[in-house]
Design an enzyme around this catalytic site. Sequence first.
Site, mmCIF file in Angstrom:
data_model
loop_
_atom_site.group_PDB
_atom_site.id
_atom_site.type_symbol
_atom_site.label_atom_id
_atom_site.label_comp_id
_atom_site.label_asym_id
_atom_site.label_seq_id
_atom_site.Cartn_x
_atom_site.Cartn_y
_atom_site.Cartn_z
ATOM 1 N N ARG A 170 -21.958 0.084 -32.851
ATOM 2 C CA ARG A 170 -21.708 0.847 -31.616
ATOM 3 C C ARG A 170 -20.314 0.552 -31.089
ATOM 4 O O ARG A 170 -19.894 -0.605 -31.037
ATOM 5 C CB ARG A 170 -22.713 0.431 -30.531
ATOM 6 C CG ARG A 170 -24.039 1.062 -30.670
ATOM 7 C CD ARG A 170 -24.856 1.034 -29.406
ATOM 8 N NE ARG A 170 -24.688 -0.120 -28.538
ATOM 9 C CZ ARG A 170 -25.337 -0.288 -27.403
ATOM 10 N NH1 ARG A 170 -26.206 0.629 -27.001
ATOM 11 N NH2 ARG A 170 -25.160 -1.350 -26.660
ATOM 12 N N THR B 63 -17.681 3.642 -25.711
ATOM 13 C CA THR B 63 -18.429 4.912 -25.634
ATOM 14 C C THR B 63 -19.922 4.728 -25.888
ATOM 15 O O THR B 63 -20.715 5.615 -25.580
ATOM 16 C CB THR B 63 -17.903 5.905 -26.690
ATOM 17 O OG1 THR B 63 -18.166 5.341 -27.989
ATOM 18 C CG2 THR B 63 -16.410 6.139 -26.544
ATOM 19 N N ASP C 198 -27.740 -9.033 -27.933
ATOM 20 C CA ASP C 198 -27.240 -8.340 -29.123
ATOM 21 C C ASP C 198 -27.948 -8.898 -30.358
ATOM 22 O O ASP C 198 -27.715 -10.035 -30.763
ATOM 23 C CB ASP C 198 -25.720 -8.539 -29.231
ATOM 24 C CG ASP C 198 -25.132 -7.689 -30.338
ATOM 25 O OD1 ASP C 198 -25.580 -7.828 -31.500
ATOM 26 O OD2 ASP C 198 -24.232 -6.882 -30.056
ATOM 27 N N ASP D 72 -25.588 -10.170 -33.180
ATOM 28 C CA ASP D 72 -24.922 -11.438 -32.854
ATOM 29 C C ASP D 72 -25.925 -12.599 -32.832
ATOM 30 O O ASP D 72 -25.598 -13.718 -33.232
ATOM 31 C CB ASP D 72 -24.256 -11.363 -31.473
ATOM 32 C CG ASP D 72 -23.050 -10.423 -31.463
ATOM 33 O OD1 ASP D 72 -22.795 -9.755 -32.481
ATOM 34 O OD2 ASP D 72 -22.382 -10.352 -30.412
#
Length: 209
Positions: free
Chosen positions: A102, A106, A198, A201
């Site tokens: 991603r 945006t 995340d 991550d």
Amino acid sequence: METQLVDHPLAAALLTTMRDARSDNPTFRSALRQLTQMLIYEAIRDAEIEDFDVQTPVATTRGVRLAKPPLLVPVLRAGLGMVEQASSLIPQSQVGFVGMARDEQTHEPVPYLESLPDDLSGIPVYVLDPMLATGGSMVHTIELLVARGATDITAVCVVTAPQGVAALENSGFPVRLVAAAVDEGLNEDAFIVPGLGDAGDRQFGPRWI
Ligand SMILES: O=P(O)(O)OC[C@H]1O[C@H](OP(=O)(O)OP(=O)(O)O)[C@H](O)[C@@H]1O
Ligand SMILES: O=c1cc[nH]c(=O)[nH]1
Ligand SMILES: [Mg+2]
């Protein structure tokens, strides 16, 4: 769209471990692996099976196997943490790969890898991605699958947001969803709230692209 939430105390406990900010990367990966087992178990429940003869040490009996070996598609990076468990549960499966990241501004998916069979007609496809946030990454992945003739697609996710579920539903694509939770929503960074952070991550550390 058919949506199935896995409602089980052990699934809820594993999801809690994944949500807990104190869980380190190995702990997070281990909980994801175990939770994937439960999600796949439920996702496959109504799969078509076929009978065949099997010889036990005592007699011949009828056994069963999946009639249509599926294609598993982990969405890199975060979906990688689900593929080992899913393919061990379904040894006849094959694996294709989609890579997407991603854009932080945006929130749109930026594809960087596509390794899929040319013809997916008649093949059940299970897309593996722990997070369904805006739905952009999943809808893009499903577009790639439908363009290859897939008509039987299951999105297997851990945490989803209502916005992502709606995006899948509104896409009109032939997809059903199996997940562990639908959370409250998204924050201004399009992260799921309360979510788990995340998922890439938390398994592998920061992303380099
Ligand atoms: O529904 P969306 O709004 O598209 O967000 C969900 C996507 O975001 C995460 O991947 P990310 O882009 O962080 O890449 P990573 O797996 O490499 O960390 C996640 O694994 C999904 O692919
Ligand atoms: O909450 C979120 C949203 C997108 N991707 C993630 O890994 N987590
Ligand atoms: Mg990520």
